[in-house]
Design a protein around this motif. Structure first.
Motif, short mmCIF file in Angstrom:
data_model
loop_
_atom_site.label_atom_id
_atom_site.label_comp_id
_atom_site.label_asym_id
_atom_site.label_seq_id
_atom_site.Cartn_x
_atom_site.Cartn_y
_atom_site.Cartn_z
N VAL A 173 -37.51 -22.22 -18.53
CA VAL A 173 -37.80 -22.87 -17.68
C VAL A 173 -39.38 -23.84 -18.44
CG1 VAL A 173 -39.65 -20.64 -17.10
CG2 VAL A 173 -38.93 -22.67 -15.56
N LEU A 174 -39.70 -22.79 -19.35
CA LEU A 174 -40.55 -24.43 -19.74
C LEU A 174 -40.21 -24.83 -20.44
CD1 LEU A 174 -43.88 -24.75 -20.66
CD2 LEU A 174 -43.73 -23.06 -22.49
N ASP A 175 -38.86 -25.29 -21.51
CA ASP A 175 -38.28 -25.84 -22.26
C ASP A 175 -37.33 -26.73 -21.40
OD1 ASP A 175 -39.02 -24.41 -24.94
OD2 ASP A 175 -37.19 -23.66 -24.75
N THR A 176 -37.07 -26.61 -20.24
CA THR A 176 -36.76 -26.95 -19.52
C THR A 176 -38.21 -28.43 -18.48
OG1 THR A 176 -34.74 -26.37 -18.41
CG2 THR A 176 -35.32 -27.63 -16.78
N ILE A 177 -39.20 -28.35 -18.36
CA ILE A 177 -40.32 -28.98 -18.21
C ILE A 177 -40.44 -29.74 -18.79
CG2 ILE A 177 -42.43 -28.79 -16.86
CD1 ILE A 177 -40.14 -27.70 -15.16
N ASN A 178 -40.91 -29.74 -20.30
CA ASN A 178 -40.92 -30.50 -21.10
C ASN A 178 -39.95 -30.79 -21.60
OD1 ASN A 178 -43.21 -29.01 -21.80
ND2 ASN A 178 -42.59 -27.31 -22.67
N ASP A 179 -38.59 -31.27 -21.30
CA ASP A 179 -37.04 -31.82 -21.34
C ASP A 179 -37.39 -32.99 -19.97
OD1 ASP A 179 -36.49 -30.71 -23.37
OD2 ASP A 179 -34.75 -29.90 -22.90
N VAL A 180 -38.16 -32.50 -19.16
CA VAL A 180 -37.68 -33.21 -17.79
C VAL A 180 -39.24 -33.99 -18.38
CG1 VAL A 180 -38.66 -33.78 -15.90
CG2 VAL A 180 -37.41 -31.48 -16.11
N LYS A 181 -40.20 -33.75 -19.07
CA LYS A 181 -40.97 -34.57 -18.73
C LYS A 181 -40.22 -35.70 -20.45
CE LYS A 181 -45.92 -34.88 -20.90
NZ LYS A 181 -46.66 -34.48 -21.49
N GLU A 207 -46.10 -32.29 -16.56
CA GLU A 207 -47.16 -32.14 -17.61
C GLU A 207 -47.87 -30.72 -17.63
OE1 GLU A 207 -50.24 -34.31 -20.84
OE2 GLU A 207 -50.14 -34.95 -18.82
N SER A 208 -47.60 -31.11 -15.71
CA SER A 208 -48.81 -30.44 -15.05
C SER A 208 -48.22 -28.63 -14.95
CB SER A 208 -49.58 -30.69 -13.65
OG SER A 208 -48.68 -31.37 -13.19
N VAL A 209 -47.58 -29.19 -14.48
CA VAL A 209 -46.40 -27.91 -14.16
C VAL A 209 -46.00 -26.98 -15.24
CG1 VAL A 209 -44.19 -26.68 -13.62
CG2 VAL A 209 -45.04 -28.88 -12.42
N ALA A 210 -45.91 -28.15 -16.66
CA ALA A 210 -45.84 -27.18 -17.60
C ALA A 210 -47.58 -26.55 -18.40
CB ALA A 210 -45.14 -28.29 -18.94
N GLU A 211 -48.09 -27.70 -17.80
CA GLU A 211 -49.59 -26.55 -18.17
C GLU A 211 -49.98 -25.24 -17.50
OE1 GLU A 211 -52.08 -29.73 -17.53
OE2 GLU A 211 -52.09 -30.22 -19.26
N TRP A 212 -49.46 -25.08 -16.34
CA TRP A 212 -49.54 -24.07 -15.45
C TRP A 212 -48.74 -23.26 -16.43
CZ3 TRP A 212 -46.25 -20.97 -12.49
CH2 TRP A 212 -46.66 -19.74 -11.91
N LEU A 213 -48.07 -23.43 -16.36
CA LEU A 213 -46.72 -22.23 -16.94
C LEU A 213 -47.26 -21.58 -18.44
CD1 LEU A 213 -42.95 -23.73 -16.47
CD2 LEU A 213 -43.80 -21.56 -15.31
N GLU A 214 -47.86 -22.55 -19.47
CA GLU A 214 -48.46 -22.32 -20.64
C GLU A 214 -49.27 -21.35 -20.34
OE1 GLU A 214 -48.33 -25.73 -22.12
OE2 GLU A 214 -46.79 -25.48 -24.09
#
Length: 282
Positions: free
Chosen positions: A168-176, A204-211
């Motif tokens: 999920v985190l890799d996917t959100i980063n790829d979306v960005k 970016e904010s969703v990735a930060e939440w996951l991290e």
């Protein structure tokens, strides 16, 4: 009342067991067989509701073989309920081969309404729902995943994906990386369960939440991505004048392409303008 020689598509809870319908319970109790994606998983559900119907597995590795067997049983008058591990069967789950064969062979198929993670998440997302596309799971590797995300650059409607916790985190980063940080993202986690969460914001904010907490990357996810805002541009009068002069001597499609390139406009908008010119002359 259960009909003989009928395949029932039975949705099961995606988390909260109270979401199963009385009709679904009655169907599972009354059919001759339950075809389950994972019989061990389904047995837990059946035990909870004191259902003793016989089960057999039907998953991606044995669906062709099981389909032939089940169709024969259905033709002999038995009834079968198809279930997946959670939610509505066939929606990113096995069952398509069986349902298609039943339709081809004239076997009765009845689908029950019920839980579906994609629809549940979308309805509470706050994203536009008048038009959307469900695309199942994204490819597991970054290259192919980014290639799929590229197709969203011009898409003007909401796109819905399922995603696994380990990706999920890799996917959100790829979306960005692929779509930028302007898209509205909604990530739904553990729907109908104790720790149900909706995270709304930019990639970016969703990735930060996951991290921020590794625990947040565990569970089942539905990822929803807004479309690009479709703001029609006013066509300049000089572009319309050029289009009007080219129409009598060129096919409309060619004329629209020339004007679009000259004025940096969208071909589709100019093509439609050309059609509108024709209509106004009648």
């Amino acid at each position: 009342m259960i009909e003989s020689a009928t395949l029932y598509i039975v949705p099961t809870p995606i988390g909260n067991l109270d979401d199963i319908s009385p009709r679904a319970l009655e169907t599972l109790k009354s059919v001759n067989w339950i075809a389950a994606e994972d019989t061990r998983h389904t047995h837990k559900l059946l035990q909870h509701f004191t259902i003793s119907t016989r089960t057999m597995s039907l998953h991606e590795h044995n669906e062709d073989k099981r389909t032939a067997m089940l169709c024969q049983r259905l033709k002999e008058g038995e009834s079968v309920a198809l279930v997946s591990d959670a939610g509505t069967p066939l929606i990113s789950d096995p069952g398509f081969v069986l349902v298609r064969r039943c339709r081809e062979e004239g076997i009765n198929v009845i689908a029950l309404p019920g839980p579906c993670a994609a629809i549940t998440a979308l309805s509470a997302s706050g994203l536009p729902t008048d038009r959307f596309m469900f695309e199942g799971f994204l490819p597991p590797k970054t290259g192919p995943r980014s290639h799929v995300l590229e197709t969203l650059k011009e898409r003007t409607f909401t796109t819905v994906y399922y995603e696994a916790p380990r990706r999920v985190l890799d996917t959100i980063n790829d979306v960005k990386k692929t779509l930028g940080n302007e898209r509205h993202i909604v990530l739904a986690k553990e729907l109908t369960k104790t720790f149900e969460t909706y995270v709304v914001g930019s990639a970016e904010s969703v990735a930060e939440w996951l991290e921020a907490d590794p625990v947040r990357q565990k569970g089942e996810f539905v990822l929803m991505i807004s479309g690009v805002e479709d703001v029609p541009r006013e066509l300049p009068p000089e572009a319309l004048a050029l289009l009007s002069s080219l129409k009598p001597v060129l096919p409309l499609k060619k004329a629209a392409a020339i004007v679009a390139e000259h004025y940096n406009l969208k071909k589709n908008a100019l093509y439609q303008a050309g059609l509108d010119m024709d209509d106004s002359q009648h």
